[in-house]
Design a protein around this motif. Structure first.
Motif, short mmCIF file in Angstrom:
data_model
loop_
_atom_site.label_atom_id
_atom_site.label_comp_id
_atom_site.label_asym_id
_atom_site.label_seq_id
_atom_site.Cartn_x
_atom_site.Cartn_y
_atom_site.Cartn_z
N THR A 71 0.84 -1.20 0.00
CA THR A 71 0.00 0.00 0.00
C THR A 71 0.87 1.25 0.00
O THR A 71 2.03 1.23 0.43
N HIS A 72 0.28 2.35 -0.46
CA HIS A 72 1.03 3.60 -0.56
C HIS A 72 0.24 4.80 -0.04
O HIS A 72 0.65 5.94 -0.24
N SER A 73 -0.89 4.56 0.59
CA SER A 73 -1.69 5.65 1.14
C SER A 73 -2.59 5.11 2.24
O SER A 73 -2.80 3.89 2.36
N VAL A 74 -3.15 6.02 3.02
CA VAL A 74 -4.09 5.63 4.08
C VAL A 74 -5.31 4.96 3.48
O VAL A 74 -5.80 3.95 3.99
N GLU A 75 -5.80 5.51 2.37
CA GLU A 75 -7.00 4.97 1.74
C GLU A 75 -6.77 3.53 1.27
O GLU A 75 -7.62 2.66 1.47
N GLN A 76 -5.62 3.28 0.67
CA GLN A 76 -5.30 1.93 0.22
C GLN A 76 -5.17 0.97 1.40
O GLN A 76 -5.60 -0.18 1.34
N ALA A 77 -4.58 1.46 2.48
CA ALA A 77 -4.41 0.62 3.66
C ALA A 77 -5.75 0.24 4.28
O ALA A 77 -5.97 -0.92 4.65
N ILE A 78 -6.65 1.19 4.39
CA ILE A 78 -7.98 0.92 4.95
C ILE A 78 -8.72 -0.09 4.09
O ILE A 78 -9.32 -1.05 4.59
N LEU A 79 -8.68 0.10 2.77
CA LEU A 79 -9.37 -0.81 1.86
C LEU A 79 -8.79 -2.22 1.93
O LEU A 79 -9.54 -3.20 1.95
N ALA A 80 -7.47 -2.33 1.99
CA ALA A 80 -6.83 -3.64 2.07
C ALA A 80 -7.21 -4.35 3.36
O ALA A 80 -7.47 -5.56 3.36
N GLU A 81 -7.28 -3.62 4.45
CA GLU A 81 -7.69 -4.21 5.72
C GLU A 81 -9.14 -4.69 5.64
O GLU A 81 -9.46 -5.80 6.10
N GLU A 82 -10.00 -3.87 5.06
CA GLU A 82 -11.41 -4.24 4.95
C GLU A 82 -11.60 -5.50 4.10
O GLU A 82 -12.51 -6.30 4.35
N LYS A 83 -10.75 -5.68 3.10
CA LYS A 83 -10.86 -6.83 2.21
C LYS A 83 -10.24 -8.10 2.79
O LYS A 83 -10.34 -9.17 2.18
N GLY A 84 -9.56 -7.97 3.93
CA GLY A 84 -9.06 -9.17 4.60
C GLY A 84 -7.57 -9.38 4.60
O GLY A 84 -7.10 -10.47 4.95
N ALA A 85 -6.78 -8.36 4.24
CA ALA A 85 -5.32 -8.51 4.27
C ALA A 85 -4.87 -8.80 5.70
O ALA A 85 -5.38 -8.22 6.66
N ASN A 86 -3.90 -9.70 5.83
CA ASN A 86 -3.37 -10.06 7.15
C ASN A 86 -2.29 -9.10 7.62
O ASN A 86 -2.05 -8.95 8.82
N TYR A 87 -1.61 -8.46 6.68
CA TYR A 87 -0.61 -7.46 7.01
C TYR A 87 -0.41 -6.58 5.79
O TYR A 87 -0.83 -6.91 4.67
N LEU A 88 0.24 -5.42 6.00
CA LEU A 88 0.45 -4.47 4.91
C LEU A 88 1.93 -4.10 4.81
O LEU A 88 2.63 -4.02 5.81
N PHE A 89 2.38 -3.88 3.57
CA PHE A 89 3.65 -3.22 3.33
C PHE A 89 3.34 -1.75 3.08
O PHE A 89 2.38 -1.42 2.38
N TYR A 90 4.17 -0.86 3.63
CA TYR A 90 3.99 0.57 3.35
C TYR A 90 5.36 1.22 3.13
O TYR A 90 6.28 1.01 3.90
N GLY A 91 5.44 2.03 2.09
CA GLY A 91 6.69 2.72 1.81
C GLY A 91 6.61 3.43 0.46
O GLY A 91 5.53 3.48 -0.14
N HIS A 92 7.76 3.98 0.02
CA HIS A 92 9.04 3.86 0.69
C HIS A 92 9.16 4.94 1.76
O HIS A 92 8.76 6.08 1.56
N ILE A 93 9.78 4.57 2.87
CA ILE A 93 9.83 5.46 4.03
C ILE A 93 10.96 6.47 3.90
O ILE A 93 10.78 7.66 4.17
N PHE A 94 12.13 6.00 3.49
CA PHE A 94 13.29 6.87 3.34
C PHE A 94 13.77 6.84 1.88
O PHE A 94 13.32 6.02 1.08
N ASN A 95 14.68 7.75 1.55
CA ASN A 95 15.26 7.74 0.21
C ASN A 95 15.91 6.40 -0.08
O ASN A 95 16.57 5.80 0.80
N THR A 96 15.72 5.92 -1.30
CA THR A 96 16.30 4.64 -1.68
C THR A 96 16.75 4.68 -3.13
O THR A 96 16.12 5.34 -3.96
#
Length: 217
Positions: A118-143
């Motif tokens: 996921t890359h936004s709050v909206e995507q994270a909420i939707l993924a959780e609602e659909k049954g995701a067991n965990y989320l990846f979120y990033g990128h947090i720092f420069n890479t």
């Protein structure tokens, strides 16, 4: 010889307690990747096979090689390829924006743990609602893998972790030095690629991440 079983019992979910996820880089041969994993897998909580250019057969062969080298299936996650995750009895599958719908996968393959990038709050909420067991979120720092793209930063990470209940794994520019900040922002673990797999000493690098995770509060 590959042992295939098509009736897979529900697995007990391994608790998320400051986990270290290792993701294949797409820059190494299967032999190099599996060789490194043989030496460090006991210090890693999850191993993600994310190789866009490998065929299904190549991925299956790598999974079998990892199993033969002692890497537990309960640690192995396949990126996108739900079919391979299922037939090889790995713990789960990591889905992205182009993957099949989370709810469909969860309903058809209840034995698999479902991760979602996921890359936004909206995507994270939707993924959780659909049954995701965990989320990846990033990128947090420069890479180096995302040159010119501004990082999302710790503030956005904390916004995500305070919004959803499922574990959030931070990814992107994570080092042993900034791991503590990531955990302080609410992440339940970190995901690393080149920081371990392309390090001069993968064992030493893995232990540095592991130590930072254990110290983080």
């Amino acid at each position: 010889m590959i042992r295939q079983k098509f009736t897979i019992p529900e697995r007990e979910v391994i608790p998320f307690t400051k986990q270290l996820h290792l993701i294949s880089t797409g820059q190494q041969s299967a032999e190099t990747f599996t060789g490194i994993l043989q030496t460090i897998h006991e210090y890693v909580d999850r191993v993600h096979i994310r190789e866009k250019n490998w065929t299904a057969k190549e991925i299956v062969d790598v999974v079998q090689t990892l199993i033969d080298k002692g890497v537990p299936q309960e640690k192995i996650i396949i990126n996108d390829r739900i079919d391979i995750a299922y037939i090889m009895q790995t713990i789960g599958v990591q889905l992205t924006h182009h993957s099949a719908d989370i709810a469909l996968v969860k309903g058809a393959f209840p034995s698999l743990q479902i991760g979602c990038s996921t890359h936004s709050v909206e995507q994270a909420i939707l993924a959780e609602e659909k049954g995701a067991n965990y989320l990846f979120y990033g990128h947090i720092f420069n890479t180096q893998s995302k040159p010119g793209i501004p990082p999302r930063g710790l503030e956005k990470l904390q916004e995500i972790t305070s919004t959803v209940k499922v574990p959030v794994i931070a990814i992107g520019g994570i080092t042993p030095e900034n791991t503590g900040e990531v955990i302080k922002a609410g992440a339940r673990g970190i995901a690393v690629l080149s920081g371990v797999l392309l390090a001069k000493n993968p064992i030493q690098a893995t232990l540095a991440y592991r130590k930072s995770l254990e110290k983080a509060k």
